[in-house]
Enzyme design. Structure first.
Site, short mmCIF file in Angstrom:
data_model
loop_
_atom_site.label_atom_id
_atom_site.label_comp_id
_atom_site.label_asym_id
_atom_site.label_seq_id
_atom_site.Cartn_x
_atom_site.Cartn_y
_atom_site.Cartn_z
N HIS A 134 29.59 -24.35 40.89
CA HIS A 134 30.44 -23.55 39.98
C HIS A 134 29.59 -22.71 39.03
O HIS A 134 30.08 -21.72 38.47
CB HIS A 134 31.39 -24.46 39.20
N TYR A 165 32.27 -16.41 28.01
CA TYR A 165 31.00 -15.85 28.49
C TYR A 165 30.31 -14.98 27.44
O TYR A 165 29.11 -14.72 27.56
CB TYR A 165 31.23 -15.07 29.79
N HIS A 186 41.40 -15.12 35.87
CA HIS A 186 41.80 -15.87 34.68
C HIS A 186 43.16 -15.38 34.17
O HIS A 186 43.37 -14.18 34.04
CB HIS A 186 40.77 -15.71 33.56
N LYS A 189 43.41 -20.49 42.16
CA LYS A 189 43.91 -21.39 41.12
C LYS A 189 45.15 -20.80 40.47
O LYS A 189 45.18 -19.61 40.15
CB LYS A 189 42.81 -21.62 40.07
N ARG A 237 29.49 -19.06 39.78
CA ARG A 237 30.63 -18.30 39.26
C ARG A 237 30.40 -17.95 37.78
O ARG A 237 30.63 -16.81 37.36
CB ARG A 237 31.91 -19.11 39.45
N ARG A 248 35.38 -19.57 43.20
CA ARG A 248 35.40 -21.02 43.07
C ARG A 248 35.06 -21.61 44.44
O ARG A 248 35.32 -20.99 45.47
CB ARG A 248 36.78 -21.52 42.63
#
Length: 360
Positions: free
Chosen positions: A306, A341, A332, A241, A309, A216
């Site tokens: 982004h 994805y 994640h 995150k 990524r 990120r």
């Protein structure tokens, strides 16, 4: 939609908004304005006259003022009252005590300030119908995304449950249905064109590392030199995150570019130091670097930093990497987030032949 105002330098301010002819007409009425085509933003003088004109022209729209600016208009009076200031400070402390990230703190407080500003009342005096009305204005009048409205509701729920102890105000409020948007992904050839378009060693290192490690933008600017583990070929991401530490890949090519960069720049605490001593490069600076590289590479897709990524994850999936490993590399929490994805990968769909090709 939202109109953003932030500082460019000590003499100028940046105005950003999604294009509409009406908005352009408004901003053109500000004396001293100019259009910056490279960044696609408007620049206005950092003067009291220009600021007042701006707020008057955009009075019927949601204006987001950068936290570094101490400016506002007459409708901000409610935010200056002692009781509201104390409430905002109390909420900030509660969010900090619960271990939320600085970014989430800023986002939540921003939503609460806009909520209070909209109603021009202390939240204690508001009821559930007022919260519903605000959410409808966001969605129907301001045309914000469902994710933005959901984020606003999360902040409001936190305020009433954790700070005001009035959970009934937001109890059973329906959340806007989450939009199923697919990320824009660059092809491998497009990524190469972007990376090859950069001559500046620092900028090359930033974008090479962002793509090759799936970072990120907030993570890449916060890297320190000792986060690069060249022995194990890993990049350590500290407090990403969700306040999670993780390791991700260190590409041999990215490491080579980093070493070329390190030979030419004097590094201090940060891997990518900013203009101010002791500060790292800003996220906005990295976004500008990426946009400039895309223009130079003639990339027509509507992409942001982004997107590197997203492209990292998609390319791994297309090359046969298990989704569980991709989830770990991206940091994640839920596998469902990573599964998006599978919808943009051409791994399987690329092998399907259109029936038209058999007819013509």
């Amino acid at each position: 939609m939202v109109v953003h105002i932030q500082e460019e330098d000590e003499d100028e301010l940046v105005i950003k908004f999604e294009y509409s002819s009406e908005r352009v007409k408004k901003v053109k009425k500000i004396a001293g304005k100019r259009w910056c085509p490279e960044e696609r933003v408007w620049i206005i003088p950092y003067t009291e006259e220009a600021i007042n004109k701006f707020f008057n022209l955009f009075s019927n729209e949601e204006i987001v003022v950068d936290k570094s600016l101490n400016i506002g208009n007459a409708s901000d009076n409610i935010l200056q009252s002692r009781s509201v200031k104390n409430l905002i400070e109390e909420m900030k402390e509660e969010i900090q005590l619960q271990g939320y990230s600085p970014k989430t703190i800023d986002v939540y407080l921003g939503h609460i300030k806009r909520f209070i500003k909209f109603h021009k009342k202390h939240p204690k005096k508001l009821k559930q119908k007022d919260v519903r009305k605000y959410l409808l204005v966001l969605l129907e009048q301001q045309k914000t995304s469902h994710s933005y409205a959901n984020q606003a509701l999360s902040a409001i729920k936190f305020l009433y449950k954790e700070v005001l102890q009035k959970e009934e105000v937001t109890f059973n409020l329906t959340r806007p249905k989450k939009e199923e948007k697919l990320p824009v992904v660059l092809s491998e050839q497009e990524v190469i064109k972007i990376l090859d378009s950069i001559d500046n060693y620092k900028h090359r290192a930033i974008l090479f590392l962002t793509y090759s490690a799936g970072l990120r933008v907030s993570e890449v600017v916060n890297l320190k030199a000792d986060d690069i583990d060249s022995d194990r070929m890993l990049v350590r991401v500290k407090q990403g995150k969700g306040r999670k530490d993780r390791y991700t890949l260190l590409s041999e090519k990215a490491l080579k570019v980093l070493r070329e960069y390190a030979k030419r720049y004097s590094l201090d605490e940060w891997l990518f130091p900013g203009g101010k001593k002791g500060k790292h490069l800003t996220e906005r600076s990295v976004q500008r670097v990426f946009k400039k590289a895309c223009r130079k590479a003639n990339i027509r897709k509507n992409v942001s930093i982004h997107s590197l990524r997203h492209s990292f994850a998609t390319h791994l999936l297309e090359n046969g990497v298990d989704l569980r490993y991709i989830q770990e590399l991206l940091g994640h929490k839920s596998s469902k987030t990573t599964e998006i994805y599978t919808h943009v990968s051409n791994k399987n769909i690329g092998n399907i032949r259109s029936p038209l090709d058999d007819l013509v």
